[in-house]
Design an enzyme around this catalytic site. Structure first.
Site, PDB file in Angstrom:
ATOM      1  N   CYS A 172      35.252  43.638  42.755  1.00 55.39           N
ATOM      2  CA  CYS A 172      34.368  43.056  41.657  1.00 55.39           C
ATOM      3  C   CYS A 172      35.451  42.554  40.698  1.00 55.39           C
ATOM      4  O   CYS A 172      36.458  42.991  40.073  1.00 55.39           O
ATOM      5  CB  CYS A 172      34.097  44.586  40.758  1.00 55.39           C
ATOM      6  SG  CYS A 172      33.234  44.071  39.115  1.00 55.39           S
ATOM      7  N   CYS A 227      35.520  43.682  36.867  1.00 56.03           N
ATOM      8  CA  CYS A 227      36.288  44.799  36.960  1.00 56.03           C
ATOM      9  C   CYS A 227      38.076  44.842  36.676  1.00 56.03           C
ATOM     10  O   CYS A 227      38.422  45.289  35.792  1.00 56.03           O
ATOM     11  CB  CYS A 227      36.306  45.637  38.233  1.00 56.03           C
ATOM     12  SG  CYS A 227      34.373  46.416  38.666  1.00 56.03           S
TER      13      CYS A 227
END
Length: 301
Positions: free
Chosen positions: A49, A52
């Site tokens: 991700c 993230c």
């Protein structure tokens, strides 16, 4: 996140410069139980991700600045899918805040640092030199406006700074009552000394007492609503149920109707309960002021 937040004195964890990796197996201990003493922020992420990787360093920095007032933990959803599924994490990054064992707030996506700081500051509570009176006024206004969640968060923040603040304890207890949780309201009030003298605290204690003795059978309550106007037993039960739900104006109206018809009904039980409702509603509430005027008119007519 619509849950209310509790009023615990926040412990200071020893590690504040990094997040802790939490698994499905350790989530209960490291998040749910740990949040009963210190707010815990949970960062749900995955190695693949991109957002993230942008969010994590920022949130670590902001949490570290609280110097232990807030903890940060990380959950890799690829390796720990059970907790992510239970909390309905549908996209990442997702961040939840836990306080007193419950999720109380959250957001999705990589927000700007200013928004993250506001989110974390709301959990950390007011600074040591903050004017708590202003926070109390803010919480009271939120409660009057029906924003129970904001009021509960603000009362809890006050209690982080001053755990024995009687008005904040009373206010938080009222928030729990309005959410239908009399047991937690009673637990909050138990933190105050039994001999403490405060009008708000007394009112909250009376409100809890009314809630505990209030009927909860919804079918019965509906029957009482439609009962014969002269059925004082049904009207009295309805009044108790309304008081337990926080509808003090409705309870007062029904109790005054009984008193108007029979002042000595059940050896004055309607009047005794009416005085309890006045105290629970608070002396300055419109329901109490109007009710007292109507009671005086009945007694001294």
């Amino acid at each position: 996140m619509l849950d209310l937040i509790g009023a615990k004195k926040r412990a200071q964890p020893t590690k504040t410069d990094a997040s802790l990796d939490v698994t499905d197996a350790t989530f209960m201990a490291e998040v749910v139980e740990a949040s009963r003493t210190t707010p815990v922020v949970v960062d749900f992420w995955a190695p693949w991700c991109g957002p993230c990787r942008q969010l994590t360093p920022v949130i670590e920095k902001v949490v570290a600045a609280t110097k232990g007032a807030v903890r940060l933990v990380k959950v890799n959803i690829d390796e720990n899918p059970r907790i992510a599924a239970q909390l309905r994490v549908q996209s990442i990054p997702t961040v939840y805040a836990f306080v007193d064992g419950q999720p109380v707030d959250g957001f999705q996506g990589a927000l700007p640092e200013s928004q993250i700081r506001a989110f974390i500051d709301g959990l950390a509570g007011p600074p040591a030199d903050a004017d708590l009176t202003a926070y109390l006024d803010l919480a009271d206004r939120a409660l009057e406006a029906g924003d129970v969640r904001t009021a509960a968060q603000t009362f809890s923040q006050i209690l982080q700074a001053e755990p024995a603040n009687l008005k904040a304890l009373a206010g938080l207890a009222r928030c729990y009552l309005l959410s239908g949780d009399a047991a937690r309201a009673e637990a909050v009030l138990a933190k105050a000394p039994q001999d403490a003298k405060d009008a708000d605290l007394d009112a909250a204690r009376t409100a809890v007492a009314l809630a505990k003795q209030a009927p909860s059978d919804q079918k019965a309550i509906q029957r009482w609503r439609s009962a014969d106007p002269g059925d004082h037993d049904a009207r009295f039960n309805l009044a108790k149920a309304l008081a337990g739900q926080g509808d003090y104006a409705g309870a007062i109206d029904n109790l005054l109707t009984i008193i108007a018809a029979d002042r000595t009904w059940r050896d004055g039980e309607a009047r005794k309960t009416l005085l309890m409702v006045f105290e629970a509603a608070g002396p300055s509430s419109e329901a109490t002021r109007s009710g007292r005027r109507r009671l005086s008119a009945l007694l001294f007519a």
